[in-house]
Design a protein around this motif. Structure first.
Motif: not given
Length: 136
Positions: A73, A75, A78-79, A102, A108
């Motif tokens: 995941y 995204m 590092d969101n 992301g 996303w």
């Protein structure tokens, strides 16, 4: 007359239900936002605290959990720019959609399954959804 009384009684409960739903929504969003912030800060123990007992049972340790998120995941790992979309019930569980950006700059849509445990709302799974027109 009787139906008027029943309607009046039902309407008197509406604000309480709405307040409860609003409280749940705020609490759910706070849990997800906290976990997203924990991943960005690389506070894996903090992110682990927001996982349900079932998720903890699957991964066993915060380190394994963090490795899974980092690898599967990106995204979430590092969101940025989290935006809360709809909260709905499916199969007796609440699901919160969240749009995030992301590390590659792509948007996303994630679907968080939430369950309430004795210590509050917990994340019980996250699914990556295909972006839909107008959602992001």
């Amino acid at each position: 007359m009787r139906s008027l009384l029943v309607t009046a009684c039902l309407l008197s409960f509406a604000p309480v239900l709405s307040a409860q739903e609003a409280g749940d929504r705020a609490a759910i969003e706070a849990v997800i936002a906290d976990q997203l912030a924990d991943f960005t800060a690389r506070d894996i123990a903090g992110a682990w605290d927001h996982a349900s007992r079932a998720i903890r049972g699957i991964f066993g340790t915060p380190e394994r959990f963090g490795a899974m998120v980092q690898g599967g995941y990106p995204m979430v790992w590092d969101n940025r720019n989290a935006r809360f979309l709809d909260l709905r019930e499916e199969g007796g569980r609440l699901r919160q959609r969240v749009a995030v950006t992301g590390p590659d700059g792509r948007d996303w849509v994630l679907d968080y399954e939430m369950i309430e445990q004795e210590d509050g709302w917990k994340i019980n799974g996250v699914w990556i959804l295909p972006p839909m027109e107008g959602m992001v």
